[in-house]
Design a protein around this motif. Structure first.
Motif, PDB file in Angstrom:
ATOM      1  N   ASP A 193      -2.675   4.321   9.507  1.00  0.00           N
ATOM      2  CA  ASP A 193      -3.415   3.780   8.385  1.00  0.00           C
ATOM      3  C   ASP A 193      -2.883   4.208   7.047  1.00  0.00           C
ATOM      4  O   ASP A 193      -2.678   3.409   6.160  1.00  0.00           O
ATOM      5  CB  ASP A 193      -4.871   4.198   8.506  1.00  0.00           C
ATOM      6  N   PHE A 194      -2.681   5.545   6.883  1.00  0.00           N
ATOM      7  CA  PHE A 194      -2.219   5.952   5.559  1.00  0.00           C
ATOM      8  C   PHE A 194      -0.727   6.184   5.529  1.00  0.00           C
ATOM      9  O   PHE A 194      -0.205   6.737   4.551  1.00  0.00           O
ATOM     10  CB  PHE A 194      -2.974   7.205   5.088  1.00  0.00           C
TER      11      PHE A 194
ATOM     12  N   VAL B 225       6.233   0.303  -3.487  1.00  0.00           N
ATOM     13  CA  VAL B 225       4.790   0.126  -3.643  1.00  0.00           C
ATOM     14  C   VAL B 225       4.468  -0.584  -4.953  1.00  0.00           C
ATOM     15  O   VAL B 225       3.670  -1.518  -4.995  1.00  0.00           O
ATOM     16  CB  VAL B 225       4.074   1.498  -3.579  1.00  0.00           C
TER      17      VAL B 225
ATOM     18  N   ILE C 165      -7.966  10.814   1.920  1.00  0.00           N
ATOM     19  CA  ILE C 165      -7.626   9.892   3.009  1.00  0.00           C
ATOM     20  C   ILE C 165      -8.831   9.067   3.412  1.00  0.00           C
ATOM     21  O   ILE C 165      -9.928   9.580   3.622  1.00  0.00           O
ATOM     22  CB  ILE C 165      -7.085  10.679   4.232  1.00  0.00           C
TER      23      ILE C 165
ATOM     24  N   ARG D 205      -8.855   2.327   6.560  1.00  0.00           N
ATOM     25  CA  ARG D 205      -7.926   1.364   5.976  1.00  0.00           C
ATOM     26  C   ARG D 205      -7.242   0.550   7.066  1.00  0.00           C
ATOM     27  O   ARG D 205      -7.031   1.015   8.177  1.00  0.00           O
ATOM     28  CB  ARG D 205      -6.869   2.066   5.126  1.00  0.00           C
TER      29      ARG D 205
ATOM     30  N   ASP E 208      -0.858  -0.671   5.876  1.00  0.00           N
ATOM     31  CA  ASP E 208       0.040   0.437   6.176  1.00  0.00           C
ATOM     32  C   ASP E 208       1.132   0.482   5.131  1.00  0.00           C
ATOM     33  O   ASP E 208       1.900  -0.456   4.973  1.00  0.00           O
ATOM     34  CB  ASP E 208       0.610   0.241   7.568  1.00  0.00           C
ATOM     35  N   SER E 209       1.208   1.589   4.391  1.00  0.00           N
ATOM     36  CA  SER E 209       2.177   1.694   3.309  1.00  0.00           C
ATOM     37  C   SER E 209       3.605   1.650   3.807  1.00  0.00           C
ATOM     38  O   SER E 209       4.479   1.095   3.152  1.00  0.00           O
ATOM     39  CB  SER E 209       1.942   2.996   2.528  1.00  0.00           C
TER      40      SER E 209
ATOM     41  N   ARG F 124       0.276   6.307  -1.002  1.00  0.00           N
ATOM     42  CA  ARG F 124      -0.824   5.351  -1.034  1.00  0.00           C
ATOM     43  C   ARG F 124      -1.132   5.017  -2.487  1.00  0.00           C
ATOM     44  O   ARG F 124      -1.141   5.903  -3.339  1.00  0.00           O
ATOM     45  CB  ARG F 124      -2.062   5.947  -0.352  1.00  0.00           C
TER      46      ARG F 124
ATOM     47  N   GLN G  83      -3.691   4.145  -5.374  1.00  0.00           N
ATOM     48  CA  GLN G  83      -5.105   4.362  -5.640  1.00  0.00           C
ATOM     49  C   GLN G  83      -5.738   3.029  -6.026  1.00  0.00           C
ATOM     50  O   GLN G  83      -5.505   2.520  -7.127  1.00  0.00           O
ATOM     51  CB  GLN G  83      -5.279   5.384  -6.767  1.00  0.00           C
ATOM     52  N   GLU G  84      -6.541   2.444  -5.152  1.00  0.00           N
ATOM     53  CA  GLU G  84      -7.086   1.105  -5.393  1.00  0.00           C
ATOM     54  C   GLU G  84      -8.294   1.113  -6.324  1.00  0.00           C
ATOM     55  O   GLU G  84      -8.539   0.138  -7.041  1.00  0.00           O
ATOM     56  CB  GLU G  84      -7.439   0.436  -4.071  1.00  0.00           C
TER      57      GLU G  84
ATOM     58  N   TYR H 107       1.403  11.834  -0.504  1.00  0.00           N
ATOM     59  CA  TYR H 107       0.976  12.862   0.441  1.00  0.00           C
ATOM     60  C   TYR H 107       2.208  13.695   0.788  1.00  0.00           C
ATOM     61  O   TYR H 107       3.107  13.226   1.486  1.00  0.00           O
ATOM     62  CB  TYR H 107       0.411  12.230   1.710  1.00  0.00           C
TER      63      TYR H 107
END
Length: 460
Positions: free
Chosen positions: A3-4, A19, A91, A95, A98-99, A343, A345-346, A364
């Protein structure tokens, strides 16, 4: 996919640029302690280049500024989290995107699956994971055969002969992934050799242009990269067209799930690119660590004999090999197998007392966390017994390296590594090469800088 995203690139421009490619920019400062930009245009890019990798840069950053620290990419702030407690605050286990897949597909110029809704993302994730699991079940005898061939080759060597782990285990991983992903066509070694050449050309170039622009400046390198990518795409499309109901490989499972030819090609590219490197390096590091730890090697041998006797390992018996799981967990941790993740930040968030504005890139620093003395006792010692501790397993799972959050490529790699070790350790003793110093190169996946050598001797 995880996920992350436990997988991310060492080169900061790949990590950030891929990204940011998908999202609008934000220039609001976060207020998090950290470095000021050394150059107005590039921020702290030269500092990262000087350290040699993003991971090594982050080690120094967190040593100086603590577990929440910031630096700059161009005019844009980036926040890095370097401790379990801070990662736990950030985390989100629910989610669906997937980044790593997002970054890799954007770098390859792929768009399918990006920006889709939650329902479609969950469907694609389920199909992808199911295809990997199905190919493992259907082709497990192939995996056993490939491992047996390699171990048989090593068993024929005299004890004094040095065995190159990187060369041999990357070859084994390539054969395993291609056979399981694309079927019987890759029984032919010539097909595997062509795949390996193209794979290496693509993997070695991904991200370089984002770091220094060198790919764009070299027409010959760019042409070589584009030719290799086009050839691999052509092979995947050809395999998809050849598949029938009697085939049971990864590509055919995607076709049966009614994915388009383009989606099948792209998912096939992601699995074959990432799966080979992750599997190979997990095996390389595991065998290396066993060669320098005789006690761990003998305990692993005892477990294999107790659970398996003289029989080959089977999928249903793998969960019973608990010490082997601990050895592989400790291999991932000690080698820092995947040292960085990211990730976006949304929505505006908070870690400790620090506000993180919307659209800030959050890194991370997994390589920092995996050797944090506050989380792991004697963090630089290879000690599989640490994973008897439930709190250690919770931290490891939080980082995405085990449990349901672990990505399918890593689970695939664990299966291949278990087959390898269960065959290798019951038949041979592994010995270190005296005087050898093994150093890591921190890229997408941590790998030895130079080939790593061992010697072997027969147990019987």
């Amino acid at each position: 996919m995880l996920d992350f995203a436990i997988f991310a690139v060492t080169f900061v421009i790949v990590l950030i640029g891929a990204v940011l490619y998908l999202y609008p920019s934000s220039r609001r400062a976060s207020g998090v302690p950290g470095l000021n930009p050394t150059e107005e245009k590039d921020g702290n890019l030269q500092d990262i280049v000087n350290k040699g990798s993003l991971h090594e840069f982050l080690v120094g950053l967190h040593d100086e500024f603590g577990s929440v620290a910031s630096f700059w990419f161009g005019g844009r702030p980036v926040v890095s989290l370097g401790a379990v407690d801070q990662l736990r605050q950030h985390i989100n286990p629910n989610r669906t995107t997937d980044s790593f897949e997002t970054m890799l597909k954007s770098l390859l110029g792929y768009q399918s699956g990006l920006g889709t809704g939650v329902t479609e993302s969950l469907m694609r994730k389920k199909v992808y994971e199911g295809a990997i699991n199905q190919s493992l079940e259907n082709h497990f005898p192939v995996l056993l055969q490939l491992v047996e061939e390699l171990v048989g080759k090593w068993a024929s060597y005299p004890k004094s002969q040095h065995t190159p782990l990187c060369a041999h285990l990357l070859g084994m991983a390539m054969k395993s992934v291609t056979r399981l992903a694309m079927g019987s066509r890759f029984r032919d070694d010539a097909e595997v050799i062509r795949f390996r050449k193209n794979h290496e050309a693509i993997w070695s170039e991904i991200g370089k242009g984002y770091l220094d622009g060198s790919l764009e400046k070299s027409s010959s390198r760019k042409a070589h990269y584009e030719s290799a990518l086009a050839e691999m795409e052509s092979v995947l499309k050809s395999v998809a067209k050849e598949q029938g109901s009697s085939q049971s490989c990864f590509v055919n499972s995607l076709l049966q799930a009614k994915l388009t030819e383009r989606q099948v090609m792209e998912d096939g590219m992601v699995f074959t690119l990432a799966g080979c490197v992750i599997t190979a390096n997990l095996c390389i590091w595991a065998v290396h660590f066993l060669s320098v730890s005789e006690e761990v090697q003998e305990r692993l041998y005892d477990e294999f004999v107790e659970v398996l006797g003289n029989e080959p390992v089977t999928l249903d018996k793998i969960p019973r090999l608990r010490y082997c799981q601990q050895v592989l967990n400790e291999t991932v941790r000690t080698a820092k197998l995947t040292p960085v993740a990211a990730r976006l930040q949304e929505v505006e968030g908070k870690v400790d007392q620090h506000l993180i504005p919307k659209e800030t890139l959050v890194i991370y620093a997994l390589g920092v966390v995996l050797q944090d003395a506050d989380t792991w006792s004697l963090p630089y010692r290879f000690n599989p017994d640490r994973f008897n501790d439930e709190s250690v397993m919770k931290s490891f799972s939080l980082l995405g390296f085990s449990g349901n959050q672990a990505c399918p490529e890593l689970r695939f790699a664990y299966t291949v590594a278990t087959v390898l070790l269960s065959t290798l350790v019951r038949r041979l003793r592994l010995h270190k090469v005296e005087g050898q110093v093994v150093e890591a190169r921190y890229e997408l996946v941590s790998t030895p800088k130079d080939d790593t050598w061992i010697t072997v001797s027969n147990r019987n």
